[in-house]
Scaffold this motif. Structure first.
Motif, PDB file in Angstrom:
ATOM      1  N   ALA A  12       0.860  -1.196   0.000  1.00 17.67           N
ATOM      2  CA  ALA A  12       0.000   0.000   0.000  1.00 17.67           C
ATOM      3  C   ALA A  12       0.893   1.241   0.000  1.00 17.67           C
ATOM      4  CB  ALA A  12      -0.936   0.002   1.204  1.00 17.67           C
ATOM      5  N   VAL A  13       1.418   1.582  -1.149  1.00 15.99           N
ATOM      6  CA  VAL A  13       2.283   2.754  -1.265  1.00 15.99           C
ATOM      7  C   VAL A  13       1.420   4.014  -1.170  1.00 15.99           C
ATOM      8  CG1 VAL A  13       3.769   4.056  -2.849  1.00 15.99           C
ATOM      9  CG2 VAL A  13       4.037   1.573  -2.614  1.00 15.99           C
ATOM     10  N   PRO A  14       1.775   4.941  -0.289  1.00 18.27           N
ATOM     11  CA  PRO A  14       0.985   6.176  -0.175  1.00 18.27           C
ATOM     12  C   PRO A  14       0.962   6.955  -1.486  1.00 18.27           C
ATOM     13  CG  PRO A  14       2.470   5.931   1.700  1.00 18.27           C
ATOM     14  CD  PRO A  14       2.861   4.880   0.706  1.00 18.27           C
ATOM     15  N   GLU A  15      -0.182   7.537  -1.804  1.00 19.55           N
ATOM     16  CA  GLU A  15      -0.292   8.334  -3.022  1.00 19.55           C
ATOM     17  C   GLU A  15       0.707   9.479  -3.030  1.00 19.55           C
ATOM     18  OE1 GLU A  15      -1.520   9.272  -6.776  1.00 19.55           O
ATOM     19  OE2 GLU A  15      -2.061   7.502  -5.583  1.00 19.55           O
ATOM     20  N   ALA A  16       1.003  10.012  -1.857  1.00 18.31           N
ATOM     21  CA  ALA A  16       1.972  11.113  -1.775  1.00 18.31           C
ATOM     22  C   ALA A  16       3.341  10.698  -2.301  1.00 18.31           C
ATOM     23  CB  ALA A  16       2.095  11.594  -0.330  1.00 18.31           C
ATOM     24  N   ASP A  17       3.708   9.426  -2.137  1.00 20.91           N
ATOM     25  CA  ASP A  17       5.000   8.948  -2.650  1.00 20.91           C
ATOM     26  C   ASP A  17       5.009   8.917  -4.176  1.00 20.91           C
ATOM     27  OD1 ASP A  17       5.615   8.655  -0.014  1.00 20.91           O
ATOM     28  OD2 ASP A  17       5.818   6.477  -0.050  1.00 20.91           O
TER      29      ASP A  17
END
Length: 383
Positions: A12-17
């Motif tokens: 679950a990679v953060p969208e901010a990344d």
């Protein structure tokens, strides 16, 4: 070193990344083009710019994330370190456990296209007797495995960890395979843990040149193989020397610049695949970027490079005989290769030797069908 706390894992990679990645790519400060044409000085500027433009505007990380999350992913703690793994169980009751280990600059992405045929051969036109329960761990410091905070995670220690990992999954005795560092780990498993390893299949042979030359005058085939070894040592292993000696210094640039990380990896896919110098001749662009993204989004440039420092000059280059049953498939565009008689200097119980018609260093990515056939054929001799 006991394995503990086996638990489910979801990517679950953060969208901010992902936003940050695109913004960094847009701000890339590019160097001038090389002063010579082609790939002689590394990846050409136009190639990297084109791939990075696609990465910033068209590539879809969530596609890979969904594909990974459709699989059984686990985290297991071994020796105080959290290790990520894929566990693909076969529907066949007689399936045998098989651990496949990736290398650098690869990842578990290398094996995604072969999991189906290896676990469910009947559904892919094969024989149920060739079914495997497949385990694909991420090397320590790679991908979603934890980055070691201290020294000591050499190839030998990783092999011992894999024995514990397989035991935690209920597999006390198993088969093993891999290429690149995965081949070294597989060798260490067979050499140091023969009570747990029923046999191995490798796509990168590991032999001592001194032992080879002791057999007498090389054949024409072997002379060509020696020339490849010398060419690799003279012009191709600079990356390895840097990663073995200064992984921390290298890590600053690659962890800060996605274009730098992309170029560092892309150069090896260009040099080591069976094409005309362009990696996309054999591996599609999104798959290449799946692999690059895994390094970038987990910030593992430095930690992955440290495996070279941990293992070079030590057990990874050991010449101890691998006495368990061995299958060795030479892919013609790999870094180097050994003839069958040369291979037997290291593998006294060589059950299967073959030269594939095509393919390079990233065999399961480049030629998944040939890779699956070779794994099945080799491990069939070890039932």
């Amino acid at each position: 070193m006991a394995a503990t706390d086996l638990r489910p894992f979801t990517v679950a990679v953060p969208e901010a990344d992902l936003v940050d990645l695109r913004e960094r790519l847009a701000r890339t400060r590019w160097p001038e083009p090389a002063t010579t044409p082609g790939w002689e000085q590394g990846v050409p500027l136009d190639v990297v710019r084109d791939v990075c433009a696609h990465w910033a505007t068209a590539y879809d990380w969530r596609r890979l994330e969904s594909r990974l999350n459709a699989l059984d992913q686990r985290i297991v703690t071994i020796g105080g370190l959290d290790v990520h793994l894929l566990h693909a169980r076969s529907p066949e009751p007689g399936a045998r456990p098989l651990i496949l280990t990736h290398g650098w600059p690869g990842s578990v992405v290398e094996f995604l296209d072969v999991l189906g045929p290896l676990t469910d051969p009947v559904a892919h036109g094969g024989d149920a007797a060739d079914a495997f329960h497949v385990v694909c761990p991420s090397l320590p410091g790679y991908g979603f495995s934890e980055r070691p905070s201290g020294p000591g995670w050499s190839v030998e220690r990783i092999a011992a960890a894999w024995v514990e990992l397989m035991g935690a999954l209920g597999y006390d005795r198993f088969l093993a395979g891999g290429g690149d560092w995965g081949s070294f780990v597989t060798h260490a498993l067979g050499v140091h843990h023969p009570d747990h390893v029923a046999g191995v299949h490798v796509t990168l042979g590991v032999c001592r040149v001194k032992a080879l030359l002791a057999l007498g005058e090389p054949t024409a085939e072997e002379q060509a193989q020696l020339a490849r070894l010398r060419a690799y040592a003279a012009d191709e292993d600079g990356y390895a020397r840097i990663q073995a000696s200064r992984p921390q210094t290298l890590g600053y640039g690659l962890t800060d610049s996605p274009a730098g990380q992309c170029a560092w990896i892309l150069e090896k896919f260009g040099a080591w695949t069976d094409g005309d110098g362009r990696p996309e001749d054999t591996i599609d662009r999104d798959t290449l970027l799946d692999n690059v993204s895994l390094y970038w989004l987990t910030a593992t440039a430095a930690s992955s490079a440290r495996l070279y420092r941990e293992s070079f000059g030590g057990g990874a280059t050991s010449a101890l005989p691998l006495r368990v049953p061995v299958g060795y498939t030479v892919f013609p565009a790999d870094l180097f290769a050994y003839s069958e008689r040369w291979a037997r200097t290291r593998y006294p119980d060589l059950r299967h030797y073959a030269v594939a018609p095509r393919g390079g260093h990233f065999a399961s990515l480049e030629q998944p069908g040939i890779f699956v056939d070779e794994v099945r054929t080799a491990l069939r001799t070890m039932r």
